[in-house]
Design a protein around this motif. Sequence first.
Motif, PDB file in Angstrom:
ATOM      1  N   GLU A   1      13.599  -8.191   5.475  1.00  0.00           N
ATOM      2  CA  GLU A   1      12.258  -8.460   5.998  1.00  0.00           C
ATOM      3  C   GLU A   1      11.207  -8.396   4.901  1.00  0.00           C
ATOM      4  OE1 GLU A   1       9.080  -6.783   9.361  1.00  0.00           O
ATOM      5  OE2 GLU A   1      10.962  -5.711   9.009  1.00  0.00           O
ATOM      6  N   GLU A   2      11.224  -7.346   4.099  1.00  0.00           N
ATOM      7  CA  GLU A   2      10.192  -7.170   3.072  1.00  0.00           C
ATOM      8  C   GLU A   2      10.293  -8.224   1.981  1.00  0.00           C
ATOM      9  OE1 GLU A   2       8.711  -3.855  -0.259  1.00  0.00           O
ATOM     10  OE2 GLU A   2      10.227  -3.318   1.232  1.00  0.00           O
TER      11      GLU A   2
ATOM     12  N   ARG B   1       3.743 -10.824   1.722  1.00  0.00           N
ATOM     13  CA  ARG B   1       4.105 -10.073   0.517  1.00  0.00           C
ATOM     14  C   ARG B   1       3.077 -10.298  -0.592  1.00  0.00           C
ATOM     15  NH1 ARG B   1       7.900 -14.383   0.726  1.00  0.00           N
ATOM     16  NH2 ARG B   1       7.674 -15.877  -0.992  1.00  0.00           N
TER      17      ARG B   1
ATOM     18  N   SER C   1       8.804 -11.511   3.358  1.00  0.00           N
ATOM     19  CA  SER C   1       7.616 -11.397   4.195  1.00  0.00           C
ATOM     20  C   SER C   1       6.525 -12.392   3.800  1.00  0.00           C
ATOM     21  CB  SER C   1       7.041  -9.978   4.099  1.00  0.00           C
ATOM     22  OG  SER C   1       5.778  -9.915   4.745  1.00  0.00           O
TER      23      SER C   1
ATOM     24  N   LYS D   1      15.665  -6.747  -5.681  1.00  0.00           N
ATOM     25  CA  LYS D   1      15.281  -7.876  -4.842  1.00  0.00           C
ATOM     26  C   LYS D   1      16.111  -9.114  -5.166  1.00  0.00           C
ATOM     27  CE  LYS D   1      10.608  -6.424  -3.649  1.00  0.00           C
ATOM     28  NZ  LYS D   1       9.163  -6.748  -3.677  1.00  0.00           N
TER      29      LYS D   1
END
Length: 515
Positions: A393-394, A400, A397, A98
């Motif tokens: 996107e994740e 999240r 989000s 990430k």
Amino acid sequence: MAKLPPLPTYPESYWLQSLNGLPAYTKLQHDTEADVAVIGGGISGITTAYLLAKEGLSVILLEAGKLLHGTTGHTTAKITAQHDLIYDELINQEGIEKASLYFQANQDALRFIERTVNQHAIDCSLLRQDAYVFTNSEDYIRKLEKEMTAYESIGIPAAYVDHIPLTSISSRAAIRMDDQAQFHPLRYLESLVRQITEAGGHLYEGTTAIDIEKGQLPTVRTADGHAVTCKHVAICSHFPFYDGFGFFFARMHAERSYALGVKSNIDYPGGMYISAEDPKRSIRSATAEDGSPLLIIGGQKHKTGQGICTINHYEALQEYAANQFKTEEILYRWSAQDLVTGDKLPYIGRITDADSKSNIYIATGYQKWGMTTGTAAAMIISDLIQEKENRYEELFSPSRSLSVKTLKNLVVDNFDVAKHLISGKLEMVHRKPDDLEPDEGAAVTLHGRRAGAYRDKEGKLYIVDTTCTHMGCEVEWNNGDRTWDCPCHGSRFSITGEVMEGPAERPLPLLSEQH
């Protein structure tokens, strides 16, 4: 101590003052419809509208004030993925995958801006520059070393150096992120505005969106009673005017920071710089309206409505500029507001309901790095509206899951809100409106109640109710920018009570206006 050139009397952004002028747009004065309603006329909203209009979608953009007069018009305009010391923290908090995506999203944004500038031949002083985080503190050298290790793990083109090229500042170590960029953001976005209108998009200023009626075709309601019916709504209004039960006001806090535009006789070596330690110091170059070199010096962050007398922040930068750069003249001073999330990642994407995917999207929480993250947000939202996959996107989000550390940060932030809510109600105010000198503002007592008064240079007195219309905290006077600022969630109001920053949607009642 070096001689201090005087500060400008009133805050003015270099970017706004050096712009030739945007076209003026009227208020929305009728009900209408479109494929997409975009709320907010900063870099996120304009870029989102540009991308979608270019793809043939009908787009309506609503701006509560004037285009580009919010945070985008008060930035330092660095286009960089170097967001202070963040990558070591992201790896520990979110994992290396990430953290790598975060870097790539911001690099994608930089490349998009550069492609767009080249495609439309935009004269916005886009210039590739190396970006440096530097320190002169022994305590921060270890932090820089850890950050450099994080860079290497992710594969960021960079180097660890023992000094910076800007030799007027002493430095003991620095990290250089290679091949980043800077530009004049409003000249860039002025071109995108023209592209939107040429593609059939419609822009409206002075049009405040206050609510959304959800549904297959959501309807945006404005403060003047008009409606925009659409298929999708992109909320790019800095602080989301529509919460969707995401409780975003409790998941972010607002910070202000300050900047000066100064003339200096130093030989500037190029590069963009930011200090690792507090108080933050940010430096980059620009060009004054007469063609002479200009330095933009920023820093002095604090939570909105809290801390020392705000003019002191400008004065601290004034002293720093004089001591480090032999300042000849201070041409501009301005401040900006930024929203910081608990995990330092923006909220970008769909506001999701419990049982379905929504057609309402938000972009917020850029933590002072809106040129890249605001552009990335537009790219993500544009893809989602067009039902294209987006690999970021994740990561961003709004729904999240949050780590235990992030939740603890949010608890601290909300405890701070409760403290200021209570202290504001208990404050004893002894000054009266008649006590104020010209160009002075303060909390006063009026008919036995707390109020806010400002007397302008001509002696005209403006008195407002000081209870914030968002959640009832008591606003404080910001003498550096001549505004009323809420210490709880960062709403800001003009001397006549008009909303300048959310989450408040309604003005402070104007109690009196006297000559």
